[in-house]
Design a protein around this motif. Structure first.
Motif, mmCIF file in Angstrom:
data_model
loop_
_atom_site.group_PDB
_atom_site.id
_atom_site.type_symbol
_atom_site.label_atom_id
_atom_site.label_comp_id
_atom_site.label_asym_id
_atom_site.label_seq_id
_atom_site.Cartn_x
_atom_site.Cartn_y
_atom_site.Cartn_z
ATOM 1 N N MET A 1 0.834 -1.201 0.000
ATOM 2 C CA MET A 1 0.000 0.000 0.000
ATOM 3 C C MET A 1 0.874 1.257 0.000
ATOM 4 O O MET A 1 0.616 2.219 -0.741
ATOM 5 N N ALA A 2 1.933 1.246 0.815
ATOM 6 C CA ALA A 2 2.834 2.401 0.900
ATOM 7 C C ALA A 2 3.582 2.613 -0.413
ATOM 8 O O ALA A 2 3.743 3.754 -0.881
ATOM 9 N N LEU A 3 4.062 1.526 -1.028
ATOM 10 C CA LEU A 3 4.775 1.645 -2.303
ATOM 11 C C LEU A 3 3.856 2.190 -3.395
ATOM 12 O O LEU A 3 4.267 3.030 -4.214
ATOM 13 N N ALA A 4 2.602 1.725 -3.414
ATOM 14 C CA ALA A 4 1.643 2.208 -4.417
ATOM 15 C C ALA A 4 1.378 3.698 -4.227
ATOM 16 O O ALA A 4 1.295 4.461 -5.212
ATOM 17 N N ALA A 5 1.247 4.124 -2.967
ATOM 18 C CA ALA A 5 1.028 5.547 -2.695
ATOM 19 C C ALA A 5 2.237 6.376 -3.106
ATOM 20 O O ALA A 5 2.098 7.465 -3.689
ATOM 21 N N SER A 6 3.429 5.853 -2.839
ATOM 22 C CA SER A 6 4.649 6.576 -3.204
ATOM 23 C C SER A 6 4.763 6.736 -4.715
ATOM 24 O O SER A 6 5.169 7.795 -5.219
ATOM 25 N N GLU A 7 4.418 5.689 -5.469
ATOM 26 C CA GLU A 7 4.454 5.773 -6.929
ATOM 27 C C GLU A 7 3.475 6.819 -7.441
ATOM 28 O O GLU A 7 3.774 7.584 -8.359
ATOM 29 N N ASN A 8 2.300 6.866 -6.836
ATOM 30 C CA ASN A 8 1.290 7.842 -7.229
ATOM 31 C C ASN A 8 1.767 9.260 -6.935
ATOM 32 O O ASN A 8 1.600 10.175 -7.758
#
Length: 632
Positions: A515-522
């Motif tokens: 979830m954190a990695l997906a948010a960081s990519e966004n």
């Protein structure tokens, strides 16, 4: 009959035996049909259909208190008390709870999801009844597996001493979640095979005393003979020695037998125990033939064949990774001993048991004993690895404090079902263990990001010689990552940078890393570069990384699928305070309330533990930080 029209169990009093048998068959078919879609605790409920109907016919709920131990056998009770039409939502988000729930019905007088609580609760209700000078029956229903729990034996001891009027129903199906173990289980086996022993003292005395002149003396002699004979009729007479009047064994699928013995019990003063023999899974062949009790709690299945309908997922279960790793370690380390409190199947330890039967110890439903026994093993240079659900480890808190951590013993804990677990709901959500472990001196806590890191953490735990250490892992399946061929240790307290970024940092671990990695990519698409760190050691913290990030004074977001109060984020705040840092820190996690049942994704959405909320929080942190810098 239309089962949805059952609103109050009073109607059962008008039914004869044949009508009850027809109703029992209809209820069984209803459960088989409904649970094939929703899943649930099928075996336990199929085994108590007649027993539940007989109890509701003979007693007057809710005035009389029917108290279900564990609670996974309460589906028939729910149907009889007006909830049949809600079974399409069983164990689903905002739906019917799989356990007794007071806000669902006045007939649910006790809430539970863990075993061995019913007798203590019943004793409390009986004392309250007598203090208020009320008249009603208190009827705890406890299984033979739950009876092995220490709390149940403590309650038996007290009830027998106080001699309160209680009617204990022992539902003996020879199984809990797995096959029962121990001396008590063996004693019940002897009782099952010894035939019936019904002690109806008052009726016998009244009958004999009617004999002119000598009736009283005959009654006294008969009482002495009866007290001698009982030891031959039922080996041990454990419950009589505890102070109970014992009836049984009783056929739990024979209405006449059940009602006769319940009627005897209602006439008897003091505590009574009715020993009822039932067949788990009765009425559904796949469940009846299940020797390993894989029909205890099930997902959807095909009714005709009993074949389980499982989602396609090639990744191994987290618990299987742990078990396989322990098996690998045991092959080269003779000191490893694996302990489980009645969870061989749940924690997928069957293969380990087959290969190393002398090194796996199933202690039954006895979490406190399991923990202190592990401590005892550690004092002798062994390597105990206690595999236990997060929600069950709660039951051994004093043993953790007093016996393991205080003595700084090398006990390793494999904490299964850590985090939200879904359908079992609030009694089973594994969200408290970080908070109650983190403040214990000497304890090390870690959680892997994937199954490959998990196997290395298990290896690290078994090679750690400086005190207690815990590996948390979630329910369900891993991510399907490649697995290293050889095991290695991870340096204690060392975190891992997964994605670099200079604007803000997310500290997280385990299930929330994706979830954190997906948010960081966004956020990167917005021109915001957020570092993501795998804070795989919850205790001790990686102080080197924390000093470096806090000295830069960049915003920090902590993210955990665990309670915020006293959790990982609190540890980061404590570090900042202790070292006189003043960065902007925001914590995300489980709020200060119990989380009910539902799919994990639905629950995360409900409590705003999502990728979108992470993005919102990072943006807010950056705004606050920029405002502070402008004012400076």
């Amino acid at each position: 009959m239309d089962l949805t029209k059952m609103k109050n169990p009073k109607f059962l009093k008008e039914l004869n035996t044949e009508e009850l048998e027809i109703l029992a068959a209809e209820i069984r078919q209803f459960l088989i049909n409904k649970l094939s879609v929703t899943g649930g605790h099928l075996g336990a409920n199929l085994g108590v259909v007649e027993l539940t109907l007989a109890l509701h016919k003979q007693f007057n709920s809710p005035k009389d208190k029917l108290i279900f131990d564990v609670g996974h056998q309460s589906y028939i009770h729910k149907m009889l008390t007006g909830r049949t039409d809600q079974f399409d939502t069983l164990r689903q988000f905002k739906g019917l709870c799989g356990f007794p729930k007071m806000n669902e019905s006045e007939h649910d007088v006790w809430e539970t999801g863990h075993s061995s609580t019913s007798l203590s609760a019943a004793m409390g209700m009986a004392i309250a009844r007598d203090m208020k000078k009320e008249k009603n029956f208190v009827v705890p229903i406890i299984g033979d597996g739950a009876l092995t729990g220490g709390m149940a034996l403590e309650a038996l001891n007290h009830i027998g001493h106080e001699k309160k009027n209680l009617t204990v129903i022992l539902n003996d199906n020879e199984m809990s979640i797995a096959g029962n173990v121990g001396a008590l289980h063996n004693a019940l086996g002897r009782m099952r095979s010894a035939g019936k022993y019904n002690r109806v003292k008052d009726e016998l005395e009244v009958l004999l005393k009617r004999i002119p002149a000598v009736g009283g003396k005959i009654a006294q002699t008969a009482e002495r003979v009866k007290d001698s004979m009982k030891y031959f009729m039922v080996p041990g007479m454990l419950f009589e020695e505890f102070g109970f009047t014992y009836f049984g064994p009783v056929d739990g699928h024979d209405f006449r037998d059940l009602e006769k013995h319940i009627a005897y019990a209602k006439k008897t003063e003091g505590p009574v125990l009715i020993h009822v023999i039932t067949q788990k899974g009765k009425g559904y062949k796949p469940a009846e033939m299940d020797e390993k009790d894989k029909w205890h709690g099930v997902g959807p299945y095909k009714i005709d064949s009993g074949e389980k309908i499982k989602p396609v997922n090639t990744a191994p279960a987290w618990s299987q990774v742990v078990s396989d790793t322990l098996e690998t370690i045991a092959a080269t380390d003779d000191r490893l001993a694996v302990i489980t409190p009645a969870m061989i199947l749940g924690s997928k330890l069957e293969k380990f048991q087959e290969r190393f039967p002398e090194r796996l110890f199933d202690v039954g439903i006895a979490e406190q004993h399991a923990t202190t026994m592990s401590a005892g093993l550690a004092t002798q240079g062994m390597k105990p690895f206690l595999v236990i659900y997060s929600t069950f480890l709660q039951r051994a808190y004093d043993q953790l404090v007093h016996d393991v951590c205080r003595q700084n013993l090398n006990v390793a804990f494999g904490i299964d079902r850590a985090g939200l677990v879904g359908a079992d709901g609030e009694t089973h959500q594994g969200v408290f263990d970080i908070a109650f472990l983190r403040h214990l001196p000497n304890m090390v806590i870690m959680m892997p990001k994937d199954e490959n890191e998990c196997q290395h953490m298990v290896y690290t735990a078994t090679n750690y010689d400086s005190g207690p250490i815990a590996v948390r892992f979630p329910r369900g399946n891993g991510l399907g990552v490649p697995m290293d061929a050889s095991l290695s240790t991870i340096p204690i307290g060392k975190w891992e940078v997964l994605k670099k970024g200079a604007d803000a940092v997310i500290l997280t671990f385990g299930t929330t890393i994706e979830m954190a990695l997906a948010a960081s990519e966004n956020l990167q698409k917005q021109g915001i570069h957020v570092e993501v760190i795998n804070a795989r050691f919850i205790k001790p913290l990686d102080e080197t990384i924390l000093h470096e990030r806090m000295q830069k004074n960049i915003p920090i977001l902590t993210l955990e699928e665990a309670v915020l109060k006293g959790g990982f984020g609190s540890a980061v705040l404590e570090f900042a305070e202790e070292n006189n840092y003043h960065p902007y820190i925001k914590r995300m996690g489980i709020p200060d309330r119990y989380i009910e049942q539902g799919e994990v994704d639905q629950l995360l959405e409900e409590i705003n533990l999502t990728k979108d909320q992470i993005i919102t929080e990072i943006n807010q942190l950056l705004l606050s930080s920029n405002d502070k810098q402008k004012r400076a």
